[in-house]
Design an enzyme around this catalytic site. Structure first.
Site, PDB file in Angstrom:
ATOM      1  N   HIS A   9     -21.252 -23.020 -26.894  1.00 38.43           N
ATOM      2  CA  HIS A   9     -19.938 -22.805 -27.498  1.00 38.43           C
ATOM      3  C   HIS A   9     -18.819 -22.867 -26.458  1.00 38.43           C
ATOM      4  CE1 HIS A   9     -21.808 -21.817 -31.237  1.00 38.43           C
ATOM      5  NE2 HIS A   9     -22.413 -20.753 -30.771  1.00 38.43           N
ATOM      6  N   HIS A  21     -14.292 -17.602 -19.536  1.00 41.26           N
ATOM      7  CA  HIS A  21     -14.788 -18.815 -20.206  1.00 41.26           C
ATOM      8  C   HIS A  21     -13.580 -19.592 -20.728  1.00 41.26           C
ATOM      9  CE1 HIS A  21     -14.454 -15.786 -23.418  1.00 41.26           C
ATOM     10  NE2 HIS A  21     -13.927 -16.805 -24.076  1.00 41.26           N
ATOM     11  N   HIS A  78     -11.589 -22.552 -23.500  1.00 39.21           N
ATOM     12  CA  HIS A  78     -11.435 -23.193 -24.806  1.00 39.21           C
ATOM     13  C   HIS A  78     -10.525 -24.413 -24.641  1.00 39.21           C
ATOM     14  CE1 HIS A  78     -13.056 -19.678 -27.000  1.00 39.21           C
ATOM     15  NE2 HIS A  78     -12.481 -18.986 -26.031  1.00 39.21           N
ATOM     16  N   HIS A 112     -10.238 -17.346 -20.877  1.00 42.11           N
ATOM     17  CA  HIS A 112     -10.282 -15.944 -21.313  1.00 42.11           C
ATOM     18  C   HIS A 112     -11.057 -15.114 -20.293  1.00 42.11           C
ATOM     19  CE1 HIS A 112      -9.634 -17.182 -25.783  1.00 42.11           C
ATOM     20  NE2 HIS A 112      -8.513 -17.117 -25.110  1.00 42.11           N
ATOM     21  N   THR A 164     -12.580 -14.152 -30.689  1.00 45.70           N
ATOM     22  CA  THR A 164     -12.241 -15.399 -31.400  1.00 45.70           C
ATOM     23  C   THR A 164     -13.487 -16.147 -31.845  1.00 45.70           C
ATOM     24  OG1 THR A 164     -12.156 -16.790 -29.419  1.00 45.70           O
ATOM     25  CG2 THR A 164     -10.126 -15.614 -30.027  1.00 45.70           C
ATOM     26  N   THR A 165     -14.644 -15.518 -31.683  1.00 47.81           N
ATOM     27  CA  THR A 165     -15.916 -16.084 -32.162  1.00 47.81           C
ATOM     28  C   THR A 165     -16.631 -15.010 -32.975  1.00 47.81           C
ATOM     29  OG1 THR A 165     -17.026 -15.365 -30.130  1.00 47.81           O
ATOM     30  CG2 THR A 165     -16.176 -17.623 -30.166  1.00 47.81           C
TER      31      THR A 165
HETATM   32 ZN    ZN Z   1     -12.629 -17.035 -25.628  1.00 50.83          ZN
END
Ligand code: ZN
Length: 248
Positions: A88, A113, A115, A132, A199-200
């Site tokens: 992801h 991580h 995005h 993030h 956000t996941t």
């Molecule tokens: Zn994130």
């Protein structure tokens, strides 16, 4: 779910410890199609907040309120030691000993991580990459610092992680050259602050969000290297702000 279970779910979801991340079937989620963001809340009972939550992330940051936000006090070591492709995102895990302090309360940096494109937007503006930095206090409460990247010069610190970026989901590598999270931050630590969520899935709420106002740079090639490995955008669409106040 009691507090202890919630803490466990939140930490494992954010830190990528959950074995379900790569598992098929129950609990599997994606960024498009039948398991995409608009269906997350239906995929598993523990994901219900993704649909019903009123303080969900990401958001478009606009209509802010001026406040007396404290200076972000941080103490980071160059201790990003391991890079993981969890299917992801690309995540750099951090050794213990780095933290931020919010109103005298300490949150330890666990991992950061990425995005692409950005999840939060600033006055409607999207960025090609968002990092993030995930911190947790002793009770498992989370504080996430977001840093936006705009396309420009190559980012030397990012290059250390990218040099060993695992190409396939489930792979990881020990970093030969530890990454310094602070070197990924802009010089100015001015920020927007609001309440939000993961956000996941499971989209757990109660997360303190601090989005830095100033972006840093990454080269076109570095952005392309990330999107090539991910193979698809990995941003959840912006969510309704509802009754929240965004302080700057
Ligand atoms: Zn994130």
């Amino acid at each position: 779910m009691n507090k202890q279970q919630l803490k466990s779910v939140m930490i494992s979801a954010v830190l990528g410890f959950s074995g379900s991340v790569l598992a098929q079937g129950n609990g599997h989620w994606d960024y498009s199609g039948h398991q995409g963001p608009e269906h997350w809340g239906e995929l598993a009972p523990e994901f219900s907040l993704c649909a019903s939550g009123k303080n969900q992330s990401p958001i478009n940051i606009a209509g802010t309120t001026k406040g007396e936000l404290p200076t972000l006090a941080l103490s980071y070591k160059a201790a990003g030691s391991e890079v993981i492709n969890n299917g992801h995102t690309i995540q750099v895990n951090y050794q213990p000993g780095s933290s931020i302090s919010l109103a005298g309360h300490s949150f330890e940096l666990k991992q950061f991580h990425f995005h692409s494109p950005s999840e939060n937007t600033l006055k409607g503006k999207s960025f090609p990459l968002e990092a993030h930095f995930v911190h947790a206090d002793e009770d498992g409460h989370l504080a996430v610092v977001a840093v936006m990247f705009e396309q420009g010069d190559e980012n030397q610190e990012l290059a250390k992680a990218w040099a060993q970026m695992p190409k396939h989901a489930g792979e990881q590598a020990a970093l030969l050259d530890p990454v310094d999270g602070l070197a990924l931050w802009p010089k100015s630590h001015e920020y927007y602050r609001f309440n939000g969520s993961l956000t996941t899935p499971p989209c757990s709420e109660g997360v303190t969000w601090l989005v830095l106002k100033k972006p840093v740079s990454a080269s076109e090639q570095q952005i392309r290297d990330f999107t090539a490995v991910m193979k698809h955008p990995n941003n959840r669409p912006v969510q309704a702000v509802n009754a929240r106040v965004i302080v700057e």
